[in-house]
Scaffold this active site. Structure first.
Site, PDB file in Angstrom:
ATOM      1  CG  ASN A  61      -0.380  -0.171   2.532  1.00  0.00           C
ATOM      2  OD1 ASN A  61       0.652  -0.804   2.684  1.00  0.00           O
ATOM      3  ND2 ASN A  61      -1.008   0.401   3.533  1.00  0.00           N
ATOM      4  CD  GLU A  63      -1.475   4.776   4.513  1.00  0.00           C
ATOM      5  OE1 GLU A  63      -0.995   5.660   5.268  1.00  0.00           O
ATOM      6  OE2 GLU A  63      -2.146   3.802   4.926  1.00  0.00           O
ATOM      7  CB  CYS A  72      -5.340  -1.406  -1.456  1.00  0.00           C
ATOM      8  SG  CYS A  72      -6.711  -0.641  -0.589  1.00  0.00           S
ATOM      9  CD  GLU A  74      -5.346  -5.958  -0.963  1.00  0.00           C
ATOM     10  OE1 GLU A  74      -4.853  -4.814  -0.889  1.00  0.00           O
ATOM     11  OE2 GLU A  74      -5.971  -6.490  -0.033  1.00  0.00           O
ATOM     12  CB  CYS A 111     -11.019  -2.449   0.413  1.00  0.00           C
ATOM     13  SG  CYS A 111     -10.389  -1.814  -1.149  1.00  0.00           S
ATOM     14  CB  CYS A 114      -8.806  -4.493  -3.622  1.00  0.00           C
ATOM     15  SG  CYS A 114      -7.645  -3.139  -3.355  1.00  0.00           S
TER      16      CYS A 114
END
Ligand code: THU
Length: 156
Positions: A61, A63, A72, A74, A111, A114
């Site tokens: 991830n 940010e 993310c 993924e 999430c 994703c």
């Protein structure tokens, strides 16, 4: 009125029960947590995808101060794999998370955004992508992203 019940099968493995391919992919996802840029959440997520050609791509991830701009682990991973190896099928995806000095005990699950992105690559590949959600000592195995995304949005 009738009820429609949707169930999800989760295979729960201890780490030692995994085969070598799965162990290796989980290790790559764990290693990728070290590359996470998560100064805001301090929640370091790593992912690793095994492609049909044997390549493993990992990512984490990333940010951003403008929070929605972050990505993310993924999606970092699968989008990069798609960019590096367009048209090559994804076989397995492993996910791990590290926070407060240790790997999380209970596996985390991707999430919603994703899940939708993984589904698209699953459809492109024409076969389920096995999902490995790694906790500290146990691994949840799902036989395809549809297990996590029932009633998914399908445009094609
Ligand atoms: N995150 C992931 O990278 N993958 C997940 O499956 C769940 C959440 C990231 C997003 C954000 O950077 C941090 O973890 C906290 O939510």
């Amino acid at each position: 009125m009738e009820n429609k019940i949707i169930s999800t099968k989760i295979e729960v493995y201890s780490y030692n029960e995994l085969n070598d391919t799965d162990k290796n992919l989980v290790e790559r996802a764990k290693k990728a947590t070290e590359t996470s840029y998560a100064p805001y959440s301090k929640f370091n997520v790593g992912a690793a995808v095994l492609l049909e050609n044997g390549e493993i791509i990992s990512g984490s991830n990333q940010e951003n101060a403008a929070f929605p701009s972050g990505t993310c682990a993924e999606r970092t991973t699968i989008f990069y794999a798609g960019a590096r190896f367009p048209g090559v099928r994804f076989c397995k995806l492993a996910i791990a998370a590290f926070t407060e000095g240790e790997f999380i005990d209970e596996p985390i699950s991707p999430c919603g955004a994703c899940r939708q992105a993984i589904l698209e690559y699953e459809k492109l590949g024409g076969q389920p992508i096995e999902i490995l959600l790694a906790g500290r000592n146990k691994v949840y195995k799902l036989q395809g992203i549809r297990s996590l995304l029932p009633l998914s949005f399908e445009e094609f």
